[in-house]
Design an enzyme around this catalytic site. Sequence first.
Site, short mmCIF file in Angstrom:
data_model
loop_
_atom_site.label_atom_id
_atom_site.label_comp_id
_atom_site.label_asym_id
_atom_site.label_seq_id
_atom_site.Cartn_x
_atom_site.Cartn_y
_atom_site.Cartn_z
N HIS A 144 -0.71 -0.55 -9.70
CA HIS A 144 -1.39 -1.44 -8.73
C HIS A 144 -1.89 -2.72 -9.42
O HIS A 144 -3.08 -3.04 -9.40
CB HIS A 144 -2.56 -0.69 -8.06
CG HIS A 144 -2.94 -1.28 -6.74
ND1 HIS A 144 -3.33 -0.54 -5.65
CD2 HIS A 144 -3.00 -2.57 -6.31
CE1 HIS A 144 -3.61 -1.34 -4.63
NE2 HIS A 144 -3.42 -2.58 -5.01
N ARG B 156 0.85 -1.19 0.00
CA ARG B 156 0.00 0.00 0.00
C ARG B 156 0.88 1.24 0.00
O ARG B 156 1.91 1.29 0.69
CB ARG B 156 -0.89 0.04 1.26
CG ARG B 156 -2.02 -0.98 1.27
CD ARG B 156 -3.08 -0.67 0.21
NE ARG B 156 -4.20 -1.61 0.25
CZ ARG B 156 -4.31 -2.69 -0.52
NH1 ARG B 156 -3.37 -2.98 -1.40
NH2 ARG B 156 -5.37 -3.48 -0.43
C1 GLV Z 1 -5.06 -5.41 -3.75
O1 GLV Z 1 -4.45 -4.43 -3.50
C2 GLV Z 1 -5.63 -6.28 -2.78
O2 GLV Z 1 -5.73 -5.90 -1.61
O3 GLV Z 1 -6.02 -7.38 -3.16
#
Ligand code: GLV
Length: 310
Positions: free
Chosen positions: A273, A225
């Site tokens: 991401h 994160r």
């Molecule tokens: C992605 O960031 C997840 O938490 O699966």
Amino acid sequence: MVVLLITPRAEQAENWRSLLSEVLKDIDFRVFPEVGDPSEVEVALAWKAPYGALAGFPKLKLICSLGMGVDHLLQDPQLPADVPIARLVDPNMVEQMSEYALYGVLHFHRRFDVYERYQNEKRWEELPLPHTALRRIGVMGIGEIGADFARKTAALGFPVKGWSRSPKAIDGVECYAGLDQLPRFLAQSDILVTVLPLTSGTQQIVNAQTLAMLPRGAYFINMARGGLVVEGDLIAALDSGQLEGALLDVTATEPLPASSPLWSHRKVRLTPHIAGLTNPETAVYPIAENIQRLRDGRPLLHVVDRSRGY
Ligand code: GLV
């Protein structure tokens, strides 16, 4: 049983419906905001639900996160207090995450960051190649993903150390725990990989002070994160040479604003991401398993401890 899907990925809704209906018979599958009678909803499958969207279901008995992280749920001030939340633990996603970090480790270890620049400069020049056995990998966060990555990296011959909040044991991996042992762990991490959950205890844990504890010229990989990192401190560490490179899959603000210096920093490699993407074809099984357990009155799997934050 009424199961409600809440996700910004509207294009996946029909896939979820057909997969879940195939694995679990007799479900009434609804897609937010078409909830019908809210008092009928017993299970919610959620990814980045708008704040408040999970309130107002008096018979809600289970919230299944559609991501492995649950910070997207816990940050909702209107999240119902007494409904269990289950994390998604999908072996396919664990594999994807490990692949991402393995790519990063090999990228930096074999100096592809530099060779990419050399190619642009049409420069044919070799760099010294450090021994795999001397390149120390530090994994921050040793849950399902961290443990899988640590084992795979150790199998390639890298010395691997792990750090987590509470003590863990993995064969072939030296494990450190708690803030007291963090400096010793960081001092031995030539490539630091973060897979920590974002909680009040991990927020901005990668900052000027902790980055300074790494060996000079270390590399940093964040596939967890963006909130774990103070981005200004990260950039300062890259600029000063304390860090030699960073591979970032996550940023404090996503999508990363065009004005962020991370986009064009010569030592930063960025991805949007994508280290692990929830794939309904495989994620449906652990989710269906928990819904079936709820129906049978058996204990649920991977229930979040809200006081810990994961
Ligand atoms: C992605 O960031 C997840 O938490 O699966």
